[in-house]
Scaffold this motif. Sequence first.
Motif, PDB file in Angstrom:
ATOM      1  N   ALA A 115       7.232  38.390  31.737  1.00 60.70           N
ATOM      2  CA  ALA A 115       7.004  37.207  30.911  1.00 60.70           C
ATOM      3  C   ALA A 115       6.798  37.627  29.464  1.00 60.70           C
ATOM      4  CB  ALA A 115       5.780  36.444  31.408  1.00 60.70           C
ATOM      5  N   ALA A 116       6.461  38.911  29.255  1.00 65.48           N
ATOM      6  CA  ALA A 116       6.150  39.400  27.913  1.00 65.48           C
ATOM      7  C   ALA A 116       7.295  39.148  26.937  1.00 65.48           C
ATOM      8  CB  ALA A 116       5.818  40.886  27.967  1.00 65.48           C
ATOM      9  N   GLY A 117       8.531  39.222  27.430  1.00 65.89           N
ATOM     10  CA  GLY A 117       9.701  39.061  26.569  1.00 65.89           C
ATOM     11  C   GLY A 117       9.755  37.715  25.875  1.00 65.89           C
ATOM     12  N   GLN A 118       9.097  36.705  26.462  1.00 65.54           N
ATOM     13  CA  GLN A 118       9.139  35.350  25.890  1.00 65.54           C
ATOM     14  C   GLN A 118       8.103  35.150  24.797  1.00 65.54           C
ATOM     15  OE1 GLN A 118       8.069  32.772  29.027  1.00 65.54           O
ATOM     16  NE2 GLN A 118      10.161  32.535  29.761  1.00 65.54           N
ATOM     17  N   LEU A 119       7.182  36.107  24.668  1.00 64.07           N
ATOM     18  CA  LEU A 119       6.029  35.877  23.797  1.00 64.07           C
ATOM     19  C   LEU A 119       6.166  36.661  22.497  1.00 64.07           C
ATOM     20  CD1 LEU A 119       3.599  36.201  26.797  1.00 64.07           C
ATOM     21  CD2 LEU A 119       4.076  34.086  25.559  1.00 64.07           C
ATOM     22  N   ASP A 120       5.632  36.078  21.414  1.00 67.17           N
ATOM     23  CA  ASP A 120       5.767  36.725  20.106  1.00 67.17           C
ATOM     24  C   ASP A 120       4.709  37.791  19.871  1.00 67.17           C
ATOM     25  OD1 ASP A 120       7.877  35.077  19.236  1.00 67.17           O
ATOM     26  OD2 ASP A 120       6.425  33.454  18.903  1.00 67.17           O
ATOM     27  N   PHE A 121       3.567  37.648  20.552  1.00 63.19           N
ATOM     28  CA  PHE A 121       2.426  38.499  20.234  1.00 63.19           C
ATOM     29  C   PHE A 121       1.566  38.588  21.493  1.00 63.19           C
ATOM     30  CE2 PHE A 121      -1.614  39.699  18.427  1.00 63.19           C
ATOM     31  CZ  PHE A 121      -1.324  40.345  17.233  1.00 63.19           C
ATOM     32  N   ILE A 122       1.172  39.777  21.863  1.00 65.46           N
ATOM     33  CA  ILE A 122       0.383  39.915  23.090  1.00 65.46           C
ATOM     34  C   ILE A 122      -1.017  40.437  22.779  1.00 65.46           C
ATOM     35  CG2 ILE A 122       0.286  40.906  25.406  1.00 65.46           C
ATOM     36  CD1 ILE A 122       3.198  40.568  25.544  1.00 65.46           C
ATOM     37  N   ILE A 123      -1.996  39.648  23.202  1.00 68.88           N
ATOM     38  CA  ILE A 123      -3.399  40.030  23.009  1.00 68.88           C
ATOM     39  C   ILE A 123      -3.896  40.622  24.327  1.00 68.88           C
ATOM     40  CG2 ILE A 123      -5.731  39.202  22.471  1.00 68.88           C
ATOM     41  CD1 ILE A 123      -4.381  36.659  21.269  1.00 68.88           C
ATOM     42  N   GLY A 124      -4.488  41.802  24.247  1.00 65.00           N
ATOM     43  CA  GLY A 124      -5.099  42.404  25.425  1.00 65.00           C
ATOM     44  C   GLY A 124      -6.601  42.204  25.350  1.00 65.00           C
ATOM     45  N   VAL A 125      -7.218  41.919  26.492  1.00 66.05           N
ATOM     46  CA  VAL A 125      -8.686  41.863  26.553  1.00 66.05           C
ATOM     47  C   VAL A 125      -9.106  43.058  27.397  1.00 66.05           C
ATOM     48  CG1 VAL A 125     -10.709  40.537  27.276  1.00 66.05           C
ATOM     49  CG2 VAL A 125      -8.711  39.365  26.328  1.00 66.05           C
ATOM     50  N   TYR A 126      -9.937  43.895  26.791  1.00 64.96           N
ATOM     51  CA  TYR A 126     -10.282  45.158  27.440  1.00 64.96           C
ATOM     52  C   TYR A 126     -11.753  45.258  27.830  1.00 64.96           C
ATOM     53  CZ  TYR A 126     -11.309  49.998  28.294  1.00 64.96           C
ATOM     54  OH  TYR A 126     -11.751  51.146  28.892  1.00 64.96           O
ATOM     55  N   ALA A 127     -11.971  45.716  29.044  1.00 61.25           N
ATOM     56  CA  ALA A 127     -13.313  46.129  29.483  1.00 61.25           C
ATOM     57  C   ALA A 127     -13.103  47.248  30.495  1.00 61.25           C
ATOM     58  CB  ALA A 127     -14.063  44.958  30.119  1.00 61.25           C
ATOM     59  N   ALA A 166      -2.500  43.468  19.924  1.00 62.79           N
ATOM     60  CA  ALA A 166      -3.892  43.546  19.463  1.00 62.79           C
ATOM     61  C   ALA A 166      -4.778  43.572  20.697  1.00 62.79           C
ATOM     62  CB  ALA A 166      -4.237  42.327  18.607  1.00 62.79           C
ATOM     63  N   VAL A 167      -5.912  44.249  20.569  1.00 62.12           N
ATOM     64  CA  VAL A 167      -6.832  44.339  21.719  1.00 62.12           C
ATOM     65  C   VAL A 167      -8.206  43.823  21.308  1.00 62.12           C
ATOM     66  CG1 VAL A 167      -7.996  45.921  23.331  1.00 62.12           C
ATOM     67  CG2 VAL A 167      -5.588  46.288  22.769  1.00 62.12           C
ATOM     68  N   ILE A 168      -8.756  42.952  22.144  1.00 60.41           N
ATOM     69  CA  ILE A 168     -10.133  42.489  21.952  1.00 60.41           C
ATOM     70  C   ILE A 168     -10.999  43.269  22.924  1.00 60.41           C
ATOM     71  CG2 ILE A 168     -11.702  40.518  22.243  1.00 60.41           C
ATOM     72  CD1 ILE A 168      -9.764  38.890  20.799  1.00 60.41           C
ATOM     73  N   ARG A 169     -11.992  43.965  22.380  1.00 55.61           N
ATOM     74  CA  ARG A 169     -12.870  44.768  23.240  1.00 55.61           C
ATOM     75  C   ARG A 169     -14.017  43.902  23.728  1.00 55.61           C
ATOM     76  NH1 ARG A 169     -13.277  50.868  21.666  1.00 55.61           N
ATOM     77  NH2 ARG A 169     -14.877  50.605  23.231  1.00 55.61           N
ATOM     78  N   ASN A 170     -14.016  43.674  25.034  1.00 59.93           N
ATOM     79  CA  ASN A 170     -15.090  42.894  25.650  1.00 59.93           C
ATOM     80  C   ASN A 170     -15.899  43.837  26.538  1.00 59.93           C
ATOM     81  OD1 ASN A 170     -16.637  40.712  26.483  1.00 59.93           O
ATOM     82  ND2 ASN A 170     -15.209  40.127  28.104  1.00 59.93           N
ATOM     83  N   ASP A 171     -16.342  44.937  25.916  1.00 62.63           N
ATOM     84  CA  ASP A 171     -16.966  46.012  26.691  1.00 62.63           C
ATOM     85  C   ASP A 171     -18.421  46.256  26.312  1.00 62.63           C
ATOM     86  OD1 ASP A 171     -16.591  46.978  24.182  1.00 62.63           O
ATOM     87  OD2 ASP A 171     -15.417  48.739  24.760  1.00 62.63           O
ATOM     88  N   GLU A 172     -19.014  45.245  25.669  1.00 64.06           N
ATOM     89  CA  GLU A 172     -20.423  45.310  25.259  1.00 64.06           C
ATOM     90  C   GLU A 172     -20.667  46.352  24.173  1.00 64.06           C
ATOM     91  OE1 GLU A 172     -22.632  45.644  28.944  1.00 64.06           O
ATOM     92  OE2 GLU A 172     -22.320  43.540  29.422  1.00 64.06           O
ATOM     93  N   GLN A 173     -19.597  46.872  23.578  1.00 61.76           N
ATOM     94  CA  GLN A 173     -19.749  47.830  22.478  1.00 61.76           C
ATOM     95  C   GLN A 173     -19.569  47.119  21.136  1.00 61.76           C
ATOM     96  OE1 GLN A 173     -20.640  51.106  23.143  1.00 61.76           O
ATOM     97  NE2 GLN A 173     -20.771  50.183  25.168  1.00 61.76           N
ATOM     98  N   GLU A 174     -18.784  46.041  21.174  1.00 60.51           N
ATOM     99  CA  GLU A 174     -18.481  45.308  19.942  1.00 60.51           C
ATOM    100  C   GLU A 174     -18.653  43.821  20.203  1.00 60.51           C
ATOM    101  OE1 GLU A 174     -14.728  45.775  17.394  1.00 60.51           O
ATOM    102  OE2 GLU A 174     -14.860  47.635  18.535  1.00 60.51           O
ATOM    103  N   ALA A 175     -19.168  43.072  19.211  1.00 58.83           N
ATOM    104  CA  ALA A 175     -19.326  41.622  19.406  1.00 58.83           C
ATOM    105  C   ALA A 175     -17.938  40.978  19.495  1.00 58.83           C
ATOM    106  CB  ALA A 175     -20.124  41.033  18.258  1.00 58.83           C
TER     107      ALA A 175
END
Length: 196
Positions: A115-127, A166-175
């Motif tokens: 499905a990634a091919g259809q999207l312009d930008f992929i946000i990853g959420v990491y923990a 882009a990656v959003i860190r949801n690992d309790e290290q960064e708000a």
Amino acid sequence: MTGGIGSGKTTVAAIFETLGVPVSYADTEARRLMNEDPELKEAISRHFGVEAYAEGKLNRKWVAGQVFNDPPKLELLNSLVHPATIRDGARWMQEMTGRYPYAIREAAIIFETRAAGQLDFIIGVYAPLSLRLHRILGRDHSTREAVLQRMRNQIDEDIKMRLCDAVIRNDEQEAVIPQVLSLHQRLLTLASPAHP
Ligand code: ATP
């Protein structure tokens, strides 16, 4: 927006929603389509039998029992549901991006289904795995082994995050909220007419 089980995709997506960004949740949509999309319902009934539906509604318990511990059957179900969900998501995205600067599709699997091919930008959420496991065991009535098994079916988290824009860190290290606000600004800029 993607990320492993329990990484916090739904939680992070909900923050974007508070900023007025439309969000569609692939899991919810897949469930809706299995109950509402006539072609998908027909295909599921054809492959799994009439027991798959009771009074027009998906007999979830029965279907879950059919695919449980049967990887080829699970793959068959996914091969019917994923394309329908991706098609529906593409339609939704087109409609939303006509009305809003950008919109978000939230899905645990994006790279796995192409499905990634259809999207312009992929946000990853990491923990990290230990935190994801802890969160899921606190949220669901699952066993540790069942959650780990579901995690093994997804591609490695580090590889997945490297494929994201882009990656959003949801690992309790960064708000999380400042990360969302900053990414929102970046996406608004990318979506502006100056950046076709
Ligand atoms: P799934 O793939 O299973 O749908 P998900 O990636 O959407 O999971 P969430 O449901 O958002 O993950 O989060 C998993 C659990 O962890 C939820 O109970 C959520 O409330 C909790 N959680 C997520 N992020 C945080 C955080 N930053 N602080 C505390 N709890 C969190």
